[in-house]
Design a protein around this motif. Structure first.
Motif, PDB file in Angstrom:
ATOM      1  N   VAL A 181       0.831  -1.349   0.036  1.00 24.83           N
ATOM      2  CA  VAL A 181      -0.102   0.286   0.014  1.00 24.83           C
ATOM      3  C   VAL A 181       1.013   1.030   0.140  1.00 24.83           C
ATOM      4  CG1 VAL A 181      -1.904   1.342   0.997  1.00 24.83           C
ATOM      5  CG2 VAL A 181      -1.779  -1.339   1.170  1.00 24.83           C
ATOM      6  N   GLY A 182       1.736   1.014   0.902  1.00 23.24           N
ATOM      7  CA  GLY A 182       2.808   2.281   0.781  1.00 23.24           C
ATOM      8  C   GLY A 182       3.222   2.357  -0.175  1.00 23.24           C
ATOM      9  N   LEU A 183       4.345   1.691  -0.900  1.00 22.53           N
ATOM     10  CA  LEU A 183       4.721   2.190  -1.977  1.00 22.53           C
ATOM     11  C   LEU A 183       3.526   2.330  -3.214  1.00 22.53           C
ATOM     12  CD1 LEU A 183       7.506   0.953  -3.764  1.00 22.53           C
ATOM     13  CD2 LEU A 183       6.565  -1.267  -4.623  1.00 22.53           C
ATOM     14  N   GLY A 184       1.801   1.849  -3.746  1.00 29.34           N
ATOM     15  CA  GLY A 184       1.504   1.901  -4.114  1.00 29.34           C
ATOM     16  C   GLY A 184       2.089   3.647  -4.342  1.00 29.34           C
ATOM     17  N   VAL A 185       0.988   3.766  -2.417  1.00 31.57           N
ATOM     18  CA  VAL A 185       1.099   5.580  -3.045  1.00 31.57           C
ATOM     19  C   VAL A 185       2.258   6.395  -3.671  1.00 31.57           C
ATOM     20  CG1 VAL A 185       0.458   7.645  -1.051  1.00 31.57           C
ATOM     21  CG2 VAL A 185      -0.679   5.382  -1.075  1.00 31.57           C
TER      22      VAL A 185
ATOM     23  N   TRP B   4       3.764   8.873   1.476  1.00 29.12           N
ATOM     24  CA  TRP B   4       4.171   9.947   2.018  1.00 29.12           C
ATOM     25  C   TRP B   4       5.216   9.753   2.278  1.00 29.12           C
ATOM     26  CZ3 TRP B   4       4.498  14.352   5.848  1.00 29.12           C
ATOM     27  CH2 TRP B   4       5.209  15.457   4.676  1.00 29.12           C
ATOM     28  N   TYR B   5       5.400  10.273   4.170  1.00 27.38           N
ATOM     29  CA  TYR B   5       6.197  10.225   5.082  1.00 27.38           C
ATOM     30  C   TYR B   5       7.654   9.706   4.598  1.00 27.38           C
ATOM     31  CZ  TYR B   5       4.474   6.743   7.775  1.00 27.38           C
ATOM     32  OH  TYR B   5       3.947   5.995   8.712  1.00 27.38           O
TER      33      TYR B   5
ATOM     34  N   ILE C 174      11.285  10.568   1.626  1.00 27.60           N
ATOM     35  CA  ILE C 174      13.023  10.420   1.835  1.00 27.60           C
ATOM     36  C   ILE C 174      13.926  10.317   0.192  1.00 27.60           C
ATOM     37  CG2 ILE C 174      14.712   8.759   1.911  1.00 27.60           C
ATOM     38  CD1 ILE C 174      13.712   9.528   4.347  1.00 27.60           C
ATOM     39  N   PHE C 175      12.671  10.402  -0.653  1.00 26.96           N
ATOM     40  CA  PHE C 175      13.774  10.344  -2.142  1.00 26.96           C
ATOM     41  C   PHE C 175      13.331  11.195  -2.729  1.00 26.96           C
ATOM     42  CE2 PHE C 175      13.060   5.207  -1.473  1.00 26.96           C
ATOM     43  CZ  PHE C 175      14.492   5.436  -1.839  1.00 26.96           C
ATOM     44  N   GLU C 176      12.251  12.251  -2.798  1.00 26.26           N
ATOM     45  CA  GLU C 176      12.589  12.913  -3.528  1.00 26.26           C
ATOM     46  C   GLU C 176      12.178  14.518  -2.176  1.00 26.26           C
ATOM     47  OE1 GLU C 176      10.759  12.990  -7.481  1.00 26.26           O
ATOM     48  OE2 GLU C 176      12.481  11.656  -6.176  1.00 26.26           O
ATOM     49  N   LEU C 177      12.144  14.441  -1.489  1.00 22.73           N
ATOM     50  CA  LEU C 177      12.179  16.034  -0.895  1.00 22.73           C
ATOM     51  C   LEU C 177      13.068  15.838   0.209  1.00 22.73           C
ATOM     52  CD1 LEU C 177       8.695  16.491   0.293  1.00 22.73           C
ATOM     53  CD2 LEU C 177       9.002  17.652  -1.734  1.00 22.73           C
ATOM     54  N   GLY C 178      14.514  15.488  -0.046  1.00 20.62           N
ATOM     55  CA  GLY C 178      15.801  15.206   0.580  1.00 20.62           C
ATOM     56  C   GLY C 178      16.767  13.899   0.076  1.00 20.62           C
ATOM     57  N   VAL C 179      17.497  13.713   0.524  1.00 20.44           N
ATOM     58  CA  VAL C 179      18.672  12.806  -0.210  1.00 20.44           C
ATOM     59  C   VAL C 179      18.587  12.115   0.968  1.00 20.44           C
ATOM     60  CG1 VAL C 179      20.613  12.351  -0.811  1.00 20.44           C
ATOM     61  CG2 VAL C 179      19.711  14.876  -0.800  1.00 20.44           C
TER      62      VAL C 179
END
Length: 430
Positions: free
Chosen positions: A56-60, A418-419, A424-429
């Motif tokens: 579910v998390g991966l789908g979101v 999201w969190y 992690i991957f898009e709003l940070g490094v």
């Protein structure tokens, strides 16, 4: 008469054998798929909860990436790619795939710079176990390196979830163990569990090493700690925890008599060899004994500073400033909340009186993370191996009835897209 009796018995036995064989064939069709071994059945619920929650998390996460579309304009090495799933093999994932494909070329190249980075980054900063498994799976299955990396991570994550279940079950019961496996799927930073990152493999080894210590399987504990030393530098905390538990066992006469001396001594001696061997190999290959630490400090700006960097970040965030290295507002704020929760999580964990190996492993992990200069926004990821912190929340949630748990995990799994993934991957490094 004897001959007749023998004939009768032979015929009867043959008929019975044929009937048994026929019944066996019929039963095999009626019970397909075949029943699992009894020892694996307790793990079905935690693994199912973990797998569904992660999906579910991966789908979101995939939906958010596709909706934003920002990854399409980024460098494929730094968070970009042609497809959303390419993002899972960027940043550290790119380095692991490079090692899997090309191996190592150890060197220390000093840059003409007085800035934060004074040494050129080199792949030997990434330990060999995970990329070696990627290469082995790729060559044995025909999958590409990317697919092999994801496969190793996903399989390792299920092994880790099973290990977390096994450890927490010993302390707080099977229901709490099942919930702990689900909580690890939605923990902050859990997005790297199904990415080309080594966290899942490390936690799989660490959880089962702790379980081996708790069940006094010292040879297994020592070997697992040895293998962990080939996977990540943070294996030092696991090695220390196993060694401390073994030392305490030897120091107590009653436990020494019960468990013997050879097992704990073996664990203490073997556990650090993997980590020490790799660091020594890097030093030998580059001609500088402390090359690995130099590379971490001057190539990635990662080094133990007794918490000075963390304190600087906390002061800046408290007044809304970003005057510190590696500032990323959204991941930093989420990591700040996790850091503020740590005293409560640790205190609640200690109230459950877990075994020494869990206490030592968790506290050493927290001290290492908070005492090191590194990207603060990645604190969520760096604390992901501290799975014993899930003990108290899992025990508390185990009191809920099934409808309440369904609501909780449904909400958490959706939010984790999201969190735990996108941030992690898009709003940070990562």
């Amino acid at each position: 008469m004897d001959t007749a009796a023998d004939d009768t018995m032979t015929d009867g036995s043959a008929d019975a054998a044929r009937r048994g064989s026929d019944d066996g064939r019929e039963r095999s069709w009626r019970t397909w798929p075949p029943a699992l071994p009894a020892g694996t059945r307790p793990y079905l619920a935690p693994l199912l909860l973990y797998g569904v929650t992660k999906l579910v998390g991966l789908g979101v996460f995939a939906s958010l990436l596709t909706y934003a579309g920002d990854f399409r304009g980024k460098n494929p090495r730094f968070g970009g790619g042609a497809h959303w799933w390419d993002v899972l093999a960027t940043w550290d994932g790119w380095w692991y795939l490079q090692v899997a494909e090309h191996g190592y070329s150890p060197s220390l190249v000093h840059l003409d710079s007085d800035g934060l980075f004074t040494v050129q980054q080199n792949s030997v900063a990434f330990f060999p176990l995970y990329p070696a498994l990627i290469r082995m799976v790729s060559e044995s299955t025909g999958l590409g390196l990317y697919g092999s990396g994801i496969l190793v991570s996903v399989v390792s994550s299920f092994v880790a979830a099973a290990g977390i279940y096994a450890v927490i079950s010993l302390v707080a019961g099977a229901r709490a163990g099942t919930i702990a496996a689900g909580l690890w799927a939605v923990a902050p930073g859990a997005g790297v569990e199904w990415a080309v990152y080594s966290e899942s493999l490390f936690v799989a080894i660490a959880a089962w090493a702790c379980y081996a210590v708790m069940t006094r399987r010292w040879v297994a504990a020592g070997l697992l700690a040895f293998v962990a030393g080939l996977n990540r530098p943070t294996s030092a905390v696991l090695i220390g925890a196993v060694g401390l538990a073994a030392l305490v066992t030897l120091a107590r006469p009653e436990s020494r008599r019960e468990h013997g001396v050879r097992g704990p001594v073996y664990a203490m001696l073997v556990a650090p060899l993997g980590l020490l061997s790799y660091i020594a190999w890097v030093g030998y290959s580059t001609g500088e004994a402390t090359a690995y630490f130099t590379l971490q400090r001057e190539g990635w700006a990662h080094f133990f500073d007794y918490g000075a960097y963390t304190w600087d970040v906390l002061r800046n965030l408290a007044v809304g400033h970003g005057d510190y290295h590696f500032a990323f507002s959204t991941p930093d704020l989420l990591s700040l909340q996790l850091v503020l929760a740590l005293p409560f999580l640790i205190a609640l964990m200690l109230r459950k009186k877990p075994p020494l190996v869990l206490v030592a492993y968790t506290l050493a992990t927290v001290i290492t993370v908070l005492g090191t200069q590194q990207m603060f926004g990645n604190t969520m990821r760096y604390l992901l191996p501290a799975f014993p912190l899930l003990l108290a929340p899992a025990a508390a949630l185990s009191r809920l009835k099934l409808p309440g748990l369904v609501v909780f995990f449904t909400t958490a799994s959706i939010a984790s897209g999201w969190y735990a993934h996108y941030v992690i991957f898009e709003l940070g490094v990562p």
